[in-house]
Motif scaffolding. Structure first.
Motif, PDB file in Angstrom:
ATOM      1  N   PRO A 313     -55.659 -50.621  27.241  1.00 14.37           N
ATOM      2  CA  PRO A 313     -54.856 -49.442  27.604  1.00 14.37           C
ATOM      3  C   PRO A 313     -55.296 -48.881  28.945  1.00 14.37           C
ATOM      4  CG  PRO A 313     -55.511 -49.334  25.301  1.00 14.37           C
ATOM      5  CD  PRO A 313     -56.259 -50.494  25.897  1.00 14.37           C
ATOM      6  N   CYS A 314     -54.333 -48.473  29.733  1.00  8.61           N
ATOM      7  CA  CYS A 314     -54.621 -47.953  31.064  1.00  8.61           C
ATOM      8  C   CYS A 314     -55.467 -46.683  30.959  1.00  8.61           C
ATOM      9  CB  CYS A 314     -53.317 -47.647  31.794  1.00  8.61           C
ATOM     10  SG  CYS A 314     -53.538 -46.842  33.390  1.00  8.61           S
ATOM     11  N   PRO A 315     -56.628 -46.627  31.610  1.00  5.01           N
ATOM     12  CA  PRO A 315     -57.476 -45.436  31.519  1.00  5.01           C
ATOM     13  C   PRO A 315     -56.864 -44.219  32.208  1.00  5.01           C
ATOM     14  CG  PRO A 315     -58.350 -46.980  33.143  1.00  5.01           C
ATOM     15  CD  PRO A 315     -57.226 -47.678  32.459  1.00  5.01           C
ATOM     16  N   GLU A 316     -55.983 -44.439  33.159  1.00  5.12           N
ATOM     17  CA  GLU A 316     -55.384 -43.334  33.901  1.00  5.12           C
ATOM     18  C   GLU A 316     -54.347 -42.594  33.061  1.00  5.12           C
ATOM     19  OE1 GLU A 316     -54.424 -40.795  37.119  1.00  5.12           O
ATOM     20  OE2 GLU A 316     -56.091 -42.221  36.914  1.00  5.12           O
ATOM     21  N   CYS A 317     -53.443 -43.352  32.424  1.00  4.77           N
ATOM     22  CA  CYS A 317     -52.352 -42.719  31.659  1.00  4.77           C
ATOM     23  C   CYS A 317     -52.560 -42.801  30.164  1.00  4.77           C
ATOM     24  CB  CYS A 317     -51.009 -43.356  32.025  1.00  4.77           C
ATOM     25  SG  CYS A 317     -50.850 -45.091  31.511  1.00  4.77           S
ATOM     26  N   GLU A 318     -53.675 -43.419  29.718  1.00  4.61           N
ATOM     27  CA  GLU A 318     -53.994 -43.557  28.295  1.00  4.61           C
ATOM     28  C   GLU A 318     -52.912 -44.332  27.547  1.00  4.61           C
ATOM     29  OE1 GLU A 318     -54.537 -39.533  27.071  1.00  4.61           O
ATOM     30  OE2 GLU A 318     -56.530 -39.373  27.970  1.00  4.61           O
ATOM     31  N   GLY A 319     -52.303 -45.298  28.245  1.00  2.00           N
ATOM     32  CA  GLY A 319     -51.303 -46.142  27.610  1.00  2.00           C
ATOM     33  C   GLY A 319     -49.914 -45.549  27.551  1.00  2.00           C
ATOM     34  N   THR A 320     -49.716 -44.335  28.080  1.00  2.00           N
ATOM     35  CA  THR A 320     -48.399 -43.689  27.998  1.00  2.00           C
ATOM     36  C   THR A 320     -47.450 -44.158  29.084  1.00  2.00           C
ATOM     37  OG1 THR A 320     -49.037 -41.831  29.404  1.00  2.00           O
ATOM     38  CG2 THR A 320     -49.467 -41.627  27.034  1.00  2.00           C
ATOM     39  N   ARG A 321     -47.944 -44.850  30.115  1.00  4.27           N
ATOM     40  CA  ARG A 321     -47.173 -45.372  31.240  1.00  4.27           C
ATOM     41  C   ARG A 321     -46.811 -44.294  32.266  1.00  4.27           C
ATOM     42  NH1 ARG A 321     -43.851 -50.162  29.342  1.00  4.27           N
ATOM     43  NH2 ARG A 321     -44.510 -50.633  27.224  1.00  4.27           N
ATOM     44  N   LEU A 322     -47.095 -43.023  31.988  1.00  6.83           N
ATOM     45  CA  LEU A 322     -46.624 -41.915  32.811  1.00  6.83           C
ATOM     46  C   LEU A 322     -47.751 -41.246  33.581  1.00  6.83           C
ATOM     47  CD1 LEU A 322     -44.282 -40.378  30.111  1.00  6.83           C
ATOM     48  CD2 LEU A 322     -43.504 -41.335  32.295  1.00  6.83           C
TER      49      LEU A 322
END
Length: 814
Positions: A313-322
């Motif tokens: 999961p993306c650490p920046e958006c926490e997996g929210t894509r936003l």
């Protein structure tokens, strides 16, 4: 279930449907009202035998018949294909160049066609950013809602879109003012919601460099393990042109050389006087491979990606894509990311609780769209669910959402087994939705086997009498009452009901599952008996697949037989996939005193013009590639000299055009007797694929056919446990009995068989049932019953009856 009548429909269509085929017609009606039938005359697509049929418009018509009887050839290959082809011809020549080229179906005449909308079970795209929300209008409406009501206000709807990046820039703008041209500098900013770190994918990738190359070798020695990367040709010249030493082991590269090899952003270089672009391995892999959905990759690419790339999961958006900005705007304390992560049934309730007159119509439409998900049995999904992870049945029902609220009328909707993956409780809701589409004035054509859906049809067309060359005829057309007495296989088996197994087999052990928490499972503890037939059931989304595939599938000795696509080249067919072609090639070679390679369309025997493909592909620049039958071999795929060699009076091309049952007879006796081939063909026949042509392309098979083909292959394995996922998919009522006998043979041979299934006949035949529920999504994920089918039926009389128990009790008539 009662049969639906059509008394509430315009009478002319009903009168037209009642007229016998070929009557002339519509006397006394205004010309514009005289088109209440779709008329098919002389259809010969695939195995259709020059059939003619009339289909009433603005009615629900179900096409049924055994697998391979010609249903899809008539509905999809003839009616829908011609409608699509004629619509495509209305576009400009330029646009047609980018559309699939479609030849006219093999039919004498079609009349009364309307625009056809095909709602099939194909997976939804290959874009990793595609979600359930983006595949419908739900995400669009939700973004508009947040752009209007979100606090703080951050921008237009695109500020909440993970498909739009934020950019800014400046430039000179020329415009006319007071009769003079004026040039001014203007700045612009586009606020998008795409997370810049993961670029809207929700995950980031990390590369295992040890799996990317062998650092003890040099590039010229083949150090790279990336599929398609070779030092031959331009790839090697590109590496040399970048300044890398192709003869030095990679472990001896300097940090700068490592950077050039792995992470170099695109740069212009000149190789042998030609300007080219060089970029490092990692950005190239990201663009060429990771830009696709995993399931859309070719098998060898998917294996490479699974081995080399780790997704987290993306650490920046926490997996929210936003972006953080998009997530900061809320309505009633809920951000758009949190709304998309909600179970749709919960999101629908949240939307209904919002009261804001300024967006009243938007809230109403969004609420209706979300309610449609619930009605169609998909309320357990979330809008941020990747579209590529949906099953075929889920994908088909998601596509259906787009049409339920459509303003279109008098169009033809075509469905391919819409009940696949549905619990009996959900089939009734699906039937209601099909009838709603009909009641809006549309023609609904459904290819289906389930008696519950056949029962609500206004008109039934039964094809047969058998499959393959034994089918292709209309054996009945009319209502349900007439079908029951028509003497066809469908009519004879329509009221079949499997009896409860009186005495089940005795287990010889258990597979223990403890604390299962995948997806919606709530710490499930369950013992799955071994040595018996176990059926796992429950409503769609209750956790069946999570329980079995997440906890049992990976164990030693477990063979999983699912409906996933069989990836391979366009040349793959049942003969190559099952290994059937090998003993056939050897027998041909021995009988004729030549090499076996001559009898492979992928080797020495291939037609030199089409290279064994049977078709020639012509590139037309920007226009779509044209596919035409090879003129030299006439589609037979082999050299003319190879076709002079025979076995049992048939050449290799003629053998590949035999059905499985015909081939089984051919290779079982006389000089063409091949025991090894007969053994494979018998297994194919046992799983109900006797009608398939042994040389039929694999990409033409349905999900159920693919699963049964895999089962035939694995029947020769030594695996102790078989997992089957809805094996009745695509099976006619008459074929279910054969499947049950096959499951019994597997168990009697000492195997454990676990079946995820909704069909009541399979439930009734089980030795043990595990029922999950009671509902879907967060309302499911629990084991609500364990026991024999008889105990499940008995429990249906009590206050704690499960949905499965109620439907099984009704099915067996208790």
């Amino acid at each position: 279930m009662t049969t639906s009548t059509s008394t509430d429909q315009p009478s002319r269509a009903g009168e037209a449907a009642a007229r016998p085929a070929g009557t002339d017609d519509d006397a006394g009606l205004p010309p514009a009202d005289a088109h209440d039938l779709i008329r098919v005359t002389g259809a010969r697509e695939n195995n259709l035998r020059d059939i003619s049929v009339e289909i009433p418009k603005r009615r629900l018509t179900v096409f049924t018949g055994v697998s391979g009887s010609g249903k899809s050839s008539l509905v999809f290959g003839t009616i829908a294909a011609e409608s699509r082809r004629m619509i495509n011809e209305t576009y400009s020549a330029f646009l047609q160049g980018f559309m699939p080229s479609q030849g006219r179906p093999d039919v004498d005449h079609l009349a009364g066609l309307t625009t056809a909308i095909i709602v099939d079970q194909e997976r939804m795209g290959a874009n990793p950013r595609s979600t359930v929300g983006t595949a419908t209008d739900a995400n669009t409406m939700l973004r508009i809602l947040f752009s209007r009501l979100g606090e703080p206000h951050i921008g237009s709807p695109q500020a909440f879109s993970f498909n739009v990046a934020s950019i800014s820039g400046a430039g000179a703008v020329t415009f006319e003012k007071d009769g003079k041209k004026v040039k001014e500098r203007r700045d612009f900013t586009i606020t998008g919601g795409m997370c810049p770190t993961c670029e809207g994918r929700g995950t980031v990738s990390d590369f295992d460099l040890t799996a990317l190359y062998d650092d003890t070798k040099s590039l010229s020695e083949g150090a790279l393990t990336v599929p398609g990367f070779s030092m031959d040709g331009w790839q090697g010249r590109l590496f040399r042109g970048s300044g890398l030493d192709l003869d030095k082991p990679i472990r001896e590269y300097t940090a700068e050389e490592q950077e050039i090899l792995l992470r170099q952003e695109p740069i212009k270089i000149k190789v042998e006087g030609i300007n080219l672009t060089y970029e490092g391995l990692i950005p190239k892999i990201r663009k060429s491979m990771l830009s696709k959905d995993r399931e859309a990759m070719q098998p060898h690419i998917r294996r490479f990606v699974d081995r080399v790339v780790t997704f987290t999961p993306c650490p920046e958006c926490e997996g929210t894509r936003l972006t953080a900005t998009a997530r900061s705007s809320t309505i009633a304390g809920i951000s758009i990311a949190e709304a998309c992560a909600m179970q749709i049934s919960d999101l629908a309730a949240w939307v209904r609780g919002l009261e804001e007159p300024s967006v009243g119509p938007l809230l109403t439409t969004l609420g209706e769209t979300l309610d449609s998900f619930v009605e169609i049995g998909l309320g357990y999904l979330s809008l941020d669910r990747p579209a590529g992870t949906l099953s075929g049945g889920e994908a088909q029902r998601t596509k259906m959402i787009r049409h339920l609220g459509s303003a279109l009328t008098d169009v033809t909707y075509v469905f391919d087994e819409p009940t696949i993956g549905l619990h009996p409780h959900d089939i009734a809701r699906m039937n209601d939705l099909l009838l709603r589409l009909r009641d809006k004035g549309n023609t609904v054509l459904v290819v289906e086997h389930k008696p519950e859906t056949i029962a609500v049809a206004d008109h039934i067309i039964d094809l047969g009498p058998l499959a393959g060359s034994g089918g292709g005829e209309v054996v009945y057309a009319g209502d349900l009452a007439g079908l029951r007495t028509a003497g066809t296989l469908t009519g004879d088996h329509f009221d079949d009901r499997a009896r409860l197994k009186e005495a089940g087999r005795t287990r010889d052990g258990v597979i223990e599952v403890r604390g299962a928490r995948q997806n919606n499972l709530t710490g499930v503890d369950v013992d799955i008996p071994t040595g018996v037939l176990t059926v796992v059931t429950g409503v769609a989304g209750s956790g069946k697949t999570s329980l079995i595939h997440g906890n049992v599938a990976g164990l030693d000795g477990v063979v999983v037989v699912d409906q996933a696509g069989i990836k391979g080249s366009r040349r793959s067919n049942p003969a190559t996939y099952t290994g059937l072609l090998d003993p056939i090639r050897k027998a041909f070679a021995k009988a004729n005193g030549v090499k076996p390679a001559l009898f492979s369309a992928n080797s020495e025997g291939a037609c030199p013009t089409c290279k064994g493909a049977g078709v020639v592909f012509t590139e037309l620049g920007v226009m779509e590639t044209v596919e035409t039958p090879c003129e030299e071999c006439e589609g037979r795929r082999f050299q003319a000299a190879v076709l002079d060699f025979t076995l049992g009076g048939k050449n290799i091309s003629e053998v590949l055009y035999l059905s499985v049952d015909e081939a089984l007879e051919f290779f079982s006796a006389g000089e063409s007797r091949i025991p090894a081939a007969g053994k494979i063909l018998q297994r194919l026949s046992d799983v109900g694929l006797g009608y398939l042509t042994v040389g039929q392309p694999l990409n033409s098979l349905s999900g159920g056919e693919r699963q049964r083909l895999k089962l035939a292959v694995h029947m020769g394995d030594d695996g102790g446990t078989f997992i089957l996922d809805e094996p009745t998919t695509g099976l006619h009522l008459a074929d279910v009995e054969q499947l049950l006998r096959l499951l019994d043979r597997l168990v009697d041979a000492g195997r454990t068989v676990i079946v995820i299934e909704h069909h009541q006949a399979v439930m009734a035949h089980a030795d043990w049932i595990i029922d999950l529920g009671p509902g879907a999504g967060h309302d499911g994920g629990r084991v609500v019953f364990e026991g024999t089918p008889a105990e499940l039926v008995e429990s249906a009389r009590g206050a704690g009856a499960t949905l499965t128990g109620q439907h099984l009790a009704a099915y067996v008539g208790t």
